[in-house]
Write an enzyme that holds these catalytic residues in place. Structure first.
Site, short mmCIF file in Angstrom:
data_model
loop_
_atom_site.label_atom_id
_atom_site.label_comp_id
_atom_site.label_asym_id
_atom_site.label_seq_id
_atom_site.Cartn_x
_atom_site.Cartn_y
_atom_site.Cartn_z
N ASP A 249 -17.29 75.77 45.62
CA ASP A 249 -16.00 75.24 46.84
C ASP A 249 -16.05 73.83 46.45
OD1 ASP A 249 -14.91 75.16 49.13
OD2 ASP A 249 -16.23 76.62 50.66
N HIS B 149 -5.68 83.50 52.63
CA HIS B 149 -4.11 83.83 54.00
C HIS B 149 -3.90 82.34 53.98
CE1 HIS B 149 -8.07 83.09 58.01
NE2 HIS B 149 -7.95 81.99 56.02
#
Length: 350
Positions: A206, A252
């Site tokens: 991340d 998404h």
């Protein structure tokens, strides 16, 4: 007070009106969390007057506000005193380890204002966070502010944490040794999997700013020796390889072309014989429950290209990335886990 289920076909004007002002019910709950009502009542019962003093309610609206929460089943009233109902006490008291209100905190700050612009989205296709700066700039500023970043990660934990035990049980991990969570924030879901599967070691990929909070969070689970963090930009940097690569609630955020790119990068990081696991709130052609559709609209309201997507779309990205044997497993209340395998390397002949 009766409530019409979201999946029921309305039969009266009252049914239609209740659907039309559902935003009012939502805002009562969001304001209760913002005012820290449930955490306050977790310390003990309180009267309306005491709550006005403790959390700063004005007497004019206090009675109706509290009564609405009783009607919703989040508070109970006994004589003149209010207490939390069991579910509110369990999930909405910030002092409890199961506190899951961070998602609703963010809904109050971002989602609720954005939904007032739904008509604008439907007419233009543009995100509708009125009065807010470019989303990329806003996100960069949040990542640079430890306080805002910590709140964001708490929200991520509230969403991913309940899915961790389901993920740990939904896949056969026995033949694998390493797992990488791409976009895994401070490792909350990874920790759930590692605790349930003690033979595994794992990592999170991340953004670099998250690294100190990952270290702190993972240490709290006692997993420092089994989990590591790699910082980077998954559109630019190579991903560490692992037997199993997992990503959830990440695709998404992006456009379909960007999703396809990310799936190819994650597939490249899967070792031969391993698998890529994707979980998201997939769309169905004829859903019985509108939740995932509403979440998809919300992603369109707050991002430049995001939305939820169908299994067929996901399967196409996986095939394009060279993965096969696609399987699906329900994950929690609204998510679907998509499992795709990477072929093992052929054995060399003697």
């Amino acid at each position: 007070m009766t409530h019409i289920p979201l999946t029921a076909e309305p039969s009266t004007l009252d049914d239609i009106n209740r659907i039309g002002i559902a935003f009012a019910q939502a805002k009562v709950v969001l304001s209760a969390i913002e005012l820290d009502l449930f955490s306050t009542l977790a310390a003990g019962p309180a009267t309306e007057q005491q709550l006005c003093e403790k959390i700063g309610l004005h007497p004019r609206g206090a009675r109706d506000f509290l009564t609405a929460l009783v009607c919703f089943g989040l508070l109970r009233k006994d004589g003149d005193t209010y207490t939390n109902a069991p579910a509110a006490d369990r999930f909405l008291d910030k002092a409890k380890p199961e506190y899951s209100g961070a998602f609703l905190e963010r809904a109050n700050r971002m989602m609720y204002p954005a939904w007032s612009g739904l008509t604008g989205l439907l007419r233009t296709g543009d995100p509708q966070l009125a009065g807010r700066e470019d989303q990329a700039a806003a996100f960069e500023r949040m990542m640079a502010d430890p306080g805002h970043l910590r709140n964001f990660l708490r929200m991520m934990d509230a969403v991913s944490g309940p899915l961790g035990p389901h993920l740990a049980a939904a896949f056969d991990w026995s033949e694998h040794r390493t797992v990488l969570d791409v976009g895994g924030a401070r490792g909350n879901l990874l920790a759930q999997v590692l605790m349930a599967q003690p033979h595994l070691t794992g990592g999170v990929f991340d953004l670099p700013a998250i690294a100190p909070m990952f270290d702190e969070h993972i240490a709290g689970f006692g997993l420092t020796d089994r989990a590591a963090f790699t910082g980077g930009d998954f559109f630019v940097d190579d991903l560490p390889s692992a037997d199993i690569v997992v990503t959830g609630h990440v695709l998404h955020d992006w456009t379909p072309d960007e999703r396809a790119r990310l799936v190819r990068k994650m597939a490249d990081a899967v070792r031969p014989g391993g698998a890529l696991l994707i979980y998201d709130q997939l769309l169905e052609e004829a859903p019985d429950d509108p939740w995932n559709t509403l979440i998809s609209l919300n992603m369109q309201l707050i991002t430049n290209g995001g939305s939820e997507y169908t299994l067929a779309e996901c399967t196409a990205w996986l095939a394009d990335a060279g993965l096969e044997s696609v399987q699906t497993v329900p994950l929690g209340e609204h998510d679907t886990l998509v499992i795709a395998r990477k072929p093992a390397e052929p054995k060399k002949s003697a």
